[in-house]
Write a protein that holds these residues in place. Sequence first.
Motif, mmCIF file in Angstrom:
data_model
loop_
_atom_site.group_PDB
_atom_site.id
_atom_site.type_symbol
_atom_site.label_atom_id
_atom_site.label_comp_id
_atom_site.label_asym_id
_atom_site.label_seq_id
_atom_site.Cartn_x
_atom_site.Cartn_y
_atom_site.Cartn_z
ATOM 1 N N ASN A 161 4.249 17.757 -0.536
ATOM 2 C CA ASN A 161 4.841 16.711 0.306
ATOM 3 C C ASN A 161 6.113 16.165 -0.324
ATOM 4 O O ASN A 161 7.125 15.992 0.357
ATOM 5 N N TYR A 165 9.562 16.605 1.742
ATOM 6 C CA TYR A 165 10.238 15.458 2.348
ATOM 7 C C TYR A 165 11.377 14.919 1.476
ATOM 8 O O TYR A 165 11.783 13.777 1.629
ATOM 9 N N ASP A 189 9.237 10.598 -5.535
ATOM 10 C CA ASP A 189 10.336 11.442 -5.052
ATOM 11 C C ASP A 189 11.488 10.592 -4.542
ATOM 12 O O ASP A 189 11.333 9.388 -4.311
ATOM 13 N N ILE A 192 13.005 11.226 1.947
ATOM 14 C CA ILE A 192 13.334 10.492 3.178
ATOM 15 C C ILE A 192 12.536 9.198 3.329
ATOM 16 O O ILE A 192 12.906 8.330 4.108
ATOM 17 N N GLY A 193 11.429 9.082 2.596
ATOM 18 C CA GLY A 193 10.610 7.875 2.662
ATOM 19 C C GLY A 193 9.802 7.785 3.947
ATOM 20 O O GLY A 193 9.898 8.641 4.826
ATOM 21 N N VAL A 202 -0.698 7.315 7.161
ATOM 22 C CA VAL A 202 -0.483 8.629 6.546
ATOM 23 C C VAL A 202 -1.773 9.345 6.118
ATOM 24 O O VAL A 202 -1.780 10.567 6.012
ATOM 25 N N ARG A 208 1.275 12.801 11.636
ATOM 26 C CA ARG A 208 2.522 13.320 11.074
ATOM 27 C C ARG A 208 3.634 12.364 11.452
ATOM 28 O O ARG A 208 3.808 12.042 12.635
ATOM 29 N N GLY A 209 4.359 11.891 10.441
ATOM 30 C CA GLY A 209 5.396 10.896 10.671
ATOM 31 C C GLY A 209 6.375 11.337 11.740
ATOM 32 O O GLY A 209 6.553 10.694 12.769
ATOM 33 N N THR A 214 7.992 17.722 10.662
ATOM 34 C CA THR A 214 6.893 18.239 9.844
ATOM 35 C C THR A 214 6.413 19.588 10.362
ATOM 36 O O THR A 214 5.928 20.409 9.605
ATOM 37 N N GLY A 219 3.927 21.491 8.312
ATOM 38 C CA GLY A 219 2.906 20.462 8.089
ATOM 39 C C GLY A 219 1.809 20.498 9.138
ATOM 40 O O GLY A 219 2.031 20.885 10.278
ATOM 41 N N THR A 220 0.587 20.091 8.716
ATOM 42 C CA THR A 220 -0.546 20.079 9.644
ATOM 43 C C THR A 220 -1.046 18.657 9.888
ATOM 44 O O THR A 220 -1.799 18.420 10.821
ATOM 45 N N GLY A 221 -0.631 17.731 9.040
ATOM 46 C CA GLY A 221 -1.127 16.359 9.178
ATOM 47 C C GLY A 221 -2.528 16.191 8.607
ATOM 48 O O GLY A 221 -3.165 15.163 8.814
ATOM 49 N N LEU A 222 -3.009 17.198 7.868
ATOM 50 C CA LEU A 222 -4.361 17.092 7.289
ATOM 51 C C LEU A 222 -4.321 16.911 5.769
ATOM 52 O O LEU A 222 -5.317 16.544 5.159
ATOM 53 N N ALA A 225 -5.262 13.471 4.324
ATOM 54 C CA ALA A 225 -6.654 13.124 4.661
ATOM 55 C C ALA A 225 -7.584 13.840 3.686
ATOM 56 O O ALA A 225 -8.548 13.247 3.170
ATOM 57 N N THR A 248 9.401 7.972 -2.028
ATOM 58 C CA THR A 248 7.977 7.658 -1.929
ATOM 59 C C THR A 248 7.334 7.802 -3.306
ATOM 60 O O THR A 248 7.762 8.636 -4.097
HETATM 61 P P1 ADP Z 1 1.810 17.016 6.664
HETATM 62 O O1 ADP Z 1 1.105 18.308 6.723
HETATM 63 O O2 ADP Z 1 2.471 16.642 7.972
HETATM 64 O O3 ADP Z 1 2.737 16.889 5.496
HETATM 65 P P2 ADP Z 1 0.126 15.018 5.349
HETATM 66 O O4 ADP Z 1 -1.230 14.541 5.717
HETATM 67 O O5 ADP Z 1 0.277 15.664 4.019
HETATM 68 O O6 ADP Z 1 0.614 15.952 6.532
HETATM 69 O O7 ADP Z 1 1.116 13.789 5.428
HETATM 70 C C1 ADP Z 1 1.087 12.944 6.589
HETATM 71 C C2 ADP Z 1 2.494 12.405 6.862
HETATM 72 O O8 ADP Z 1 2.868 11.499 5.825
HETATM 73 C C3 ADP Z 1 3.586 13.445 6.891
HETATM 74 O O9 ADP Z 1 3.719 14.049 8.156
HETATM 75 C C4 ADP Z 1 4.822 12.641 6.522
HETATM 76 O O10 ADP Z 1 5.329 11.987 7.667
HETATM 77 C C5 ADP Z 1 4.268 11.568 5.587
HETATM 78 N N1 ADP Z 1 4.482 11.878 4.152
HETATM 79 C C6 ADP Z 1 3.571 12.308 3.267
HETATM 80 N N2 ADP Z 1 4.095 12.430 2.034
HETATM 81 C C7 ADP Z 1 5.397 12.078 2.136
HETATM 82 C C8 ADP Z 1 6.495 11.972 1.201
HETATM 83 N N3 ADP Z 1 6.360 12.277 -0.100
HETATM 84 N N4 ADP Z 1 7.691 11.551 1.686
HETATM 85 C C9 ADP Z 1 7.838 11.218 2.996
HETATM 86 N N5 ADP Z 1 6.856 11.296 3.913
HETATM 87 C C10 ADP Z 1 5.638 11.709 3.502
#
Ligand code: ADP
Length: 256
Positions: A161, A165, A189, A192-193, A202, A208-209, A214, A219-222, A225, A248
Amino acid sequence: ILLIGGSLGLIVAVAAGYYLANRALIPIRLSLEKQQQFVSDASHELRTPLSVIQAHTELLLRHPDHTIEQDSKHISNVLQEARRMSKLVGGLLTLARSDSNQLELELKPVQFDRIVQESVNKMQMLAEVKDIILHCGIDSPVPMVADEERLHQLLVTVLDNAIKYTPEGGVVRVVCRKYTHSVHLEVEDTGIGISPDNLPHVFDRFYRGDKARTRQEGGTGLGLAIAKWIVERHGGKIRLESKLSTGTRVYITLPL
Ligand code: ADP
């Protein structure tokens, strides 16, 4: 008087019974709703890569005379989506098993510092491709009892991540500190925050932000979790602090 008293008693008894039955049913209803939401989200998430695979395969079939070179774009899209699906299914299986308590940790004595270093080494190439500097600072050996494979998965998720990002030329810093009863890990990191609106979500499944971004990043959004499940099953805590357009920081604490 007896009749009125008896009727009142009956009403109170029925009301109390209804209240108690409802109270007992609420957790069952909530977990059922959660389960239904999970299945519906999972189906939705699986449908997208499937539609993309279907579309590209139909385009491939439309031109049987094309060479592999001419079709390479469609083929690589099919491969990319198949990989995405496989990642999704893997994540879904983990979460489904963890929900039904079928997933046990394989605990054994491990060196946490070595797991961190190995995970960082594994992600080094990915960082280099994006010109990202990946620093790792470990102050001392950290022996503990834990599930080595799950800790690798946790670290790779958080590092992936941080790299995903963070725009080109950024920095990802990993710091591992050992205390008497716990180990603290920070992954910071310059990416993008996350906005204050998104931050509380999150750790939600499938959250997914920025869906478009993503998805592009695979990205899967899992990921988070599952990361939260791994940390909590080890008796630890995970939290994120973030500032939009600045970066972040992920804090993980695990008991020794
Ligand atoms: P993904 O597979 O989409 O990365 P995650 O469950 O790992 O799913 O993260 C969920 C969401 O949290 C991401 O879609 C992103 O928007 C945000 N996110 C996670 N880690 C970071 C990071 N280091 N910097 C910015 N956004 C992050």
